[in-house]
Design a protein around this motif. Sequence first.
Motif, short mmCIF file in Angstrom:
data_model
loop_
_atom_site.label_atom_id
_atom_site.label_comp_id
_atom_site.label_asym_id
_atom_site.label_seq_id
_atom_site.Cartn_x
_atom_site.Cartn_y
_atom_site.Cartn_z
N UNK A 276 0.83 -1.21 0.00
CA UNK A 276 0.00 0.00 0.00
C UNK A 276 0.87 1.26 0.00
N UNK A 277 1.90 1.25 0.85
CA UNK A 277 2.78 2.41 0.94
C UNK A 277 3.52 2.64 -0.37
N UNK A 278 4.05 1.59 -0.96
CA UNK A 278 4.76 1.71 -2.22
C UNK A 278 3.85 2.25 -3.31
N UNK A 279 2.61 1.78 -3.35
CA UNK A 279 1.66 2.26 -4.36
C UNK A 279 1.37 3.74 -4.21
N UNK A 280 1.20 4.21 -2.98
CA UNK A 280 0.93 5.64 -2.76
C UNK A 280 2.15 6.49 -3.08
N UNK A 281 3.33 5.96 -2.83
CA UNK A 281 4.56 6.67 -3.20
C UNK A 281 4.65 6.79 -4.72
N UNK A 282 4.37 5.68 -5.41
CA UNK A 282 4.41 5.71 -6.88
C UNK A 282 3.36 6.65 -7.45
N UNK A 283 2.24 6.83 -6.74
CA UNK A 283 1.18 7.75 -7.18
C UNK A 283 1.48 9.19 -6.79
N UNK A 284 2.56 9.40 -6.04
CA UNK A 284 2.88 10.74 -5.51
C UNK A 284 1.66 11.33 -4.80
N UNK A 308 11.28 2.58 4.28
CA UNK A 308 10.81 3.03 2.96
C UNK A 308 10.45 4.51 2.99
N UNK A 309 9.75 4.93 4.05
CA UNK A 309 9.38 6.35 4.17
C UNK A 309 10.63 7.23 4.20
N UNK A 310 11.62 6.83 4.96
CA UNK A 310 12.84 7.63 5.05
C UNK A 310 13.58 7.68 3.72
N UNK A 311 13.58 6.56 3.00
CA UNK A 311 14.27 6.52 1.70
C UNK A 311 13.60 7.45 0.69
N UNK A 312 12.31 7.70 0.87
CA UNK A 312 11.57 8.57 -0.07
C UNK A 312 11.26 9.94 0.53
N UNK A 313 11.93 10.25 1.64
CA UNK A 313 11.82 11.57 2.28
C UNK A 313 10.39 11.91 2.66
N UNK A 314 9.65 10.88 3.10
CA UNK A 314 8.29 11.08 3.60
C UNK A 314 8.32 11.24 5.11
N UNK A 315 7.44 12.09 5.63
CA UNK A 315 7.24 12.16 7.07
C UNK A 315 6.45 10.92 7.51
N UNK A 316 6.60 10.56 8.76
CA UNK A 316 5.77 9.47 9.28
C UNK A 316 5.60 9.60 10.79
N UNK A 317 4.47 9.10 11.26
CA UNK A 317 4.15 9.05 12.67
C UNK A 317 4.12 7.59 13.11
N UNK A 318 4.72 7.29 14.24
CA UNK A 318 4.63 5.95 14.83
C UNK A 318 3.58 6.02 15.93
N UNK A 319 2.53 5.21 15.79
CA UNK A 319 1.45 5.30 16.76
C UNK A 319 0.63 4.05 16.85
N UNK A 320 -0.66 4.22 17.08
CA UNK A 320 -1.53 3.07 17.20
C UNK A 320 -2.94 3.48 17.53
N UNK A 321 -3.75 2.49 17.82
CA UNK A 321 -5.13 2.70 18.24
C UNK A 321 -5.14 3.01 19.74
N UNK A 322 -6.35 3.24 20.29
CA UNK A 322 -6.51 3.11 21.73
C UNK A 322 -6.39 1.62 22.02
#
Length: 392
Positions: A276-284, A308-322
């Motif tokens: 999913x992440x790779x597809x969204x990166x390819x879609x810019x 992968x996010x770091x390699x493509x200079x994307x921001x990311x949040x590490x988190x979760x649900x309640x």
Amino acid sequence: MKILFDGVYHNNRRDCYTLHINRAVIYQNNLPLKIPFKHASSGYIDSLEEIYLKLEADDGTVGFGEVRGNCSYFTGDTTEAVIATLKSAILPVLFEIDLTNINQTHDKIENAIVGNMASKAIADIAIYDLISKYYGLPLWNLLGGARKMRLPTEENIPFCSLEETRKNAKALLDDGCRFIKVRVGLKPFQKDVERVKAVYEVVKQLHLESETEIAIDANQSWETKEALVNIKVLQQYGLKIVEQPVPAKHADSLRMLHENLDVKIFADEAVFSVDDLVNLINENAIDGLHIKLIKSGGIYNAVRMMDIAEAHHLSYMVGGMDEGMLAVAAAVQCGAVSRTNLFELNGHCRIKEDPCSGLEVSHSTVMVPTGIGLGIHVNEKQLHEIYKENRN
């Protein structure tokens, strides 16, 4: 004869370099919340249906995993479905493999069944907890070493009155929080505007504009044109991050918002897998993403997504649900080895009584545990056993 290795004694034999599961136990606890919540997609939630998995290896080492079951609105899973998948598809695989081969273990779990990411996540977490305990290491050490031991966590402003919104925002900022996320998706939209504006006004009154990240989470509640108009209105109130404003399957909508707005568009429900992440990166299509173990399938894939996010200079949040403390602690381990400064690691703080302990949160900062494994103590006396299986 035994040898000392990383603080743990092991038999000085060839088989000390293999590790197999002898017993698995599944528990299920409902954990009432201090304050029930409701957002655009969840409905009313007053307790968390937590599932726990205990894996015991042939040398006596024990590892625990946890996921939340009652989040079908987000993952498509239910408590019953997660448990059934563990029993029928995941545990049979775990009893067959050498856990010290992490890559092979991951591949076996991944190929055991299509989808079912929550079931894979709980097994993955338990395995990582067990293996790092086997080697006498904190889990973050097994993942390559911690880059930080204090993680500043985001705090949520739920759907509430304007007075409560202002009060909550000031309390959070006074306590040291510098990353506030406002739940949006109300009808009429003016209610969202007033609440985001109220948060921004409190930030300005405290002269914290330069220090504070203001985000919103729409939980897929807007259509494309609606999102574009709404976000442009909210931008004037210090908005910097917009999380999943449109339906998850609308990559073209995410791309349009990404290309036409000056805020960061983050994917959440749109990214359940590395593919999913790779597809969204390819879609810019995005500026960043919210990584959650329950949807990625656990720690292994979460770390891959970070890379992968770091390699493509994307921001990311590490988190979760309640979720319960053990599940949050697994995400904390990922956060410790990450390069991001965006975290949502307080999902356990709203629980009245958690059967786990060891994760400290103070002034909107999570302290990374230093103990071996996840660094969490599980009080098994408070867990309700529902299934047990031994290796044949």
